[in-house]
Design a protein around this motif. Structure first.
Motif, PDB file in Angstrom:
ATOM      1  N   GLU A 254       0.836  -1.202   0.000  1.00 27.69           N
ATOM      2  CA  GLU A 254       0.000   0.000   0.000  1.00 27.69           C
ATOM      3  C   GLU A 254       0.868   1.249   0.000  1.00 27.69           C
ATOM      4  OE1 GLU A 254      -3.168   2.444  -0.233  1.00 27.69           O
ATOM      5  OE2 GLU A 254      -3.097   0.272  -0.543  1.00 27.69           O
ATOM      6  N   ASP A 255       2.005   1.194   0.714  1.00 27.95           N
ATOM      7  CA  ASP A 255       2.925   2.340   0.735  1.00 27.95           C
ATOM      8  C   ASP A 255       3.402   2.685  -0.670  1.00 27.95           C
ATOM      9  OD1 ASP A 255       2.771   2.848   3.392  1.00 27.95           O
ATOM     10  OD2 ASP A 255       4.705   1.969   3.928  1.00 27.95           O
ATOM     11  N   ARG A 257       1.858   2.260  -3.530  1.00 32.62           N
ATOM     12  CA  ARG A 257       0.786   2.934  -4.265  1.00 32.62           C
ATOM     13  C   ARG A 257       0.629   4.383  -3.803  1.00 32.62           C
ATOM     14  NH1 ARG A 257      -1.549  -2.372  -4.229  1.00 32.62           N
ATOM     15  NH2 ARG A 257      -2.428  -2.078  -2.151  1.00 32.62           N
ATOM     16  N   VAL A 258       0.709   4.581  -2.485  1.00 28.67           N
ATOM     17  CA  VAL A 258       0.569   5.939  -1.949  1.00 28.67           C
ATOM     18  C   VAL A 258       1.741   6.813  -2.390  1.00 28.67           C
ATOM     19  CG1 VAL A 258       0.529   7.313   0.179  1.00 28.67           C
ATOM     20  CG2 VAL A 258      -0.827   5.218   0.015  1.00 28.67           C
ATOM     21  N   GLN A 261       1.175   7.991  -5.892  1.00 29.70           N
ATOM     22  CA  GLN A 261       0.147   9.032  -5.945  1.00 29.70           C
ATOM     23  C   GLN A 261       0.705  10.370  -5.461  1.00 29.70           C
ATOM     24  OE1 GLN A 261      -2.938   7.347  -3.509  1.00 29.70           O
ATOM     25  NE2 GLN A 261      -3.533   5.814  -5.044  1.00 29.70           N
ATOM     26  N   GLN A 262       1.530  10.311  -4.392  1.00 29.09           N
ATOM     27  CA  GLN A 262       2.116  11.551  -3.863  1.00 29.09           C
ATOM     28  C   GLN A 262       3.090  12.162  -4.858  1.00 29.09           C
ATOM     29  OE1 GLN A 262       3.601   9.740  -0.272  1.00 29.09           O
ATOM     30  NE2 GLN A 262       1.972  10.612   0.989  1.00 29.09           N
ATOM     31  N   VAL A 290       0.649  17.311   0.423  1.00 26.18           N
ATOM     32  CA  VAL A 290       1.305  16.015   0.243  1.00 26.18           C
ATOM     33  C   VAL A 290       2.676  16.014   0.898  1.00 26.18           C
ATOM     34  CG1 VAL A 290       2.437  14.547  -1.489  1.00 26.18           C
ATOM     35  CG2 VAL A 290       0.078  15.285  -1.825  1.00 26.18           C
ATOM     36  N   GLU A 293       2.408  15.598   4.503  1.00 26.49           N
ATOM     37  CA  GLU A 293       2.094  14.202   4.823  1.00 26.49           C
ATOM     38  C   GLU A 293       3.353  13.342   4.785  1.00 26.49           C
ATOM     39  OE1 GLU A 293      -0.804  10.605   3.146  1.00 26.49           O
ATOM     40  OE2 GLU A 293      -0.956  12.647   2.339  1.00 26.49           O
ATOM     41  N   LYS A 297       5.502  11.177   8.089  1.00 26.76           N
ATOM     42  CA  LYS A 297       5.669   9.729   8.141  1.00 26.76           C
ATOM     43  C   LYS A 297       7.090   9.289   8.500  1.00 26.76           C
ATOM     44  CE  LYS A 297       1.805   8.216   5.377  1.00 26.76           C
ATOM     45  NZ  LYS A 297       1.324   7.212   4.414  1.00 26.76           N
ATOM     46  N   TYR A 305      10.421   8.219  -0.635  1.00 25.72           N
ATOM     47  CA  TYR A 305       9.754   9.154  -1.539  1.00 25.72           C
ATOM     48  C   TYR A 305      10.759   9.754  -2.529  1.00 25.72           C
ATOM     49  CZ  TYR A 305       7.370  13.382  -3.142  1.00 25.72           C
ATOM     50  OH  TYR A 305       6.830  14.369  -3.928  1.00 25.72           O
TER      51      TYR A 305
END
Length: 386
Positions: A254-255, A257-258, A261-262, A290, A293, A297, A305
């Protein structure tokens, strides 16, 4: 550990087996590992084969008492050494023997897919200088001066050899050069530059090849049967030859995919601002939301990222070439990349890469990540404007 269960090039496995069968096993070998490789498993499988009571042409028997003890990492002639440090339970003078049960559990629980960060988490020693120390070296000398328990080989596995404390290293030089009969030293490391040349010169080099995407995808589908072939292939691409990384991606899918998106939100904003589009199109507030966010984390996530950003920028550049096989992207990433075709040119690459690497550098050194990422945003806008 049987050779058949080791995720390593089959030719290399057979080469080690042939050397053992011919009685030509070198007494000191340096396993030069790739990140995320099954190097420790290979060393244990090799030691198990040497000690096996009924070895075959392609593997140890797996059934004799010796093989069963190796399967539990409890063979009396298997000596394991690894980085260690003081902990809540070991207040002073640590050595590998004091953590052997924890290390065995760590290795077996993870099916030998281990790395130093995972082990330091077990020790709760992320902020300490864990090392193979002088007490470990003294223990090696003590065992080397005694007979083997089962009148066969004595196997010494030194995992993360780059963590050997340099002042302790000289104690091993003579032993590595002239060990007792039937003593085999297997040194494992991903960072040979951190090992003294006097140590390396006394060993035979065994290079462990990088895993292919196909190898990783196949292993993932065997281990995680719920993965589709497409998902396994995508994860293998993201792992870039590192099976440990592939495991983390599966558990934290899931990370990924996020993160994508970011990246898309921020990169849309950067390119729109660089092209002087209307403010409503720039969506600066969404981009800053974003980045806030991402900051919230933690540093490891922030580094992930930026690493994704670097890889996506490289692939945007590759879209301009006629070599689609050079792209290293998942199916989801491909759909995002297509809208950025032609936006990045070769002359911009060095400056943009330097900006991202500089941000990574400052984040790793506990800089103010909010300021770092905001500064990166505006610097990238400047570079895209040319």
């Amino acid at each position: 550990m049987l050779f058949k269960d080791v995720l390593v090039d089959s030719e290399l496995k057979q080469k080690l087996i042939d050397l053992a069968r011919q009685g030509r096993a070198a007494h000191a070998q340096f396993f030069l590992a790739q990140p995320g490789s099954h190097a420790l498993a290979l060393a244990i499988a090799y030691g198990q084969y040497l000690c096996c009571e009924n070895p075959g042409e392609h593997d140890s028997c797996g059934e004799c008492p010796s093989c069963k003890q190796f399967a539990k990492l409890s063979h009396p002639d298997l000596h394991l050494y690894f980085p260690n440090c003081t902990t809540k339970s070991v207040k002073k003078d640590p050595d590998s023997s004091q953590f052997i049960n924890e290390f065995r559990d760590f290795v077996l629980k993870n099916d030998f897919h281990v790395d130093i960060n995972g082990w330091l988490n077990v020790l709760e020693g992320e902020n300490k200088q864990a090392s193979i120390n002088i007490r470990d070296c003294s223990d090696i000398l003590r065992h080397n001066n005694t007979r083997s328990h089962q009148d066969g080989y004595k196997i010494y596995v030194l995992w993360c050899m780059d963590r050997l404390y340099h002042t302790a290293a000289p104690k091993l030089l003579k032993t590595l050069e002239e060990p007792e009969p039937n003593s085999v030293f297997l040194l494992i490391s991903e960072e040979p530059d951190k090992i003294l040349n006097t140590i390396l010169s006394r060993t035979q080099l065994v290079k462990i090849p990088r895993l292919t995407d196909a190898d990783i995808a196949q292993k993932l589908q065997l281990t995680y049967p719920d993965l589709t072939p497409e998902e396994a292939s995508d994860i293998a691409i993201l792992a870039d030859g590192n099976y440990n990384k592939a495991i983390h991606i599966v558990t934290d899918n899931e990370d990924q995919r996020v993160l994508l998106q970011q990246f898309e939100v921020v990169f849309d904003s950067i390119t729109a601002l660089a092209q002087n589009k209307p403010l409503a199109t720039v969506q600066y507030d969404q981009a800053q939301s974003v980045l806030t966010e991402v900051v919230g984390k933690g540093r490891e996530y922030q580094k992930q990222y930026l690493q994704l950003m670097l890889r996506m920028l490289r692939n945007i550049l590759m879209l301009n070439t006629n070599n689609p096989q050079m792209l290293k992207v998942t199916h989801q990433e491909q759909s995002v990349l297509d809208k950025y075709r032609g936006i990045l040119h070769l002359k911009q690459v060095s400056a943009i890469t330097a900006l991202c690497n500089e941000a990574l550098y400052h984040i790793a050194r506990n800089g103010n990540t909010s300021l770092i990422l905001t500064d990166l945003y505006f610097n990238l806008v400047k570079e895209f404007r040319g």
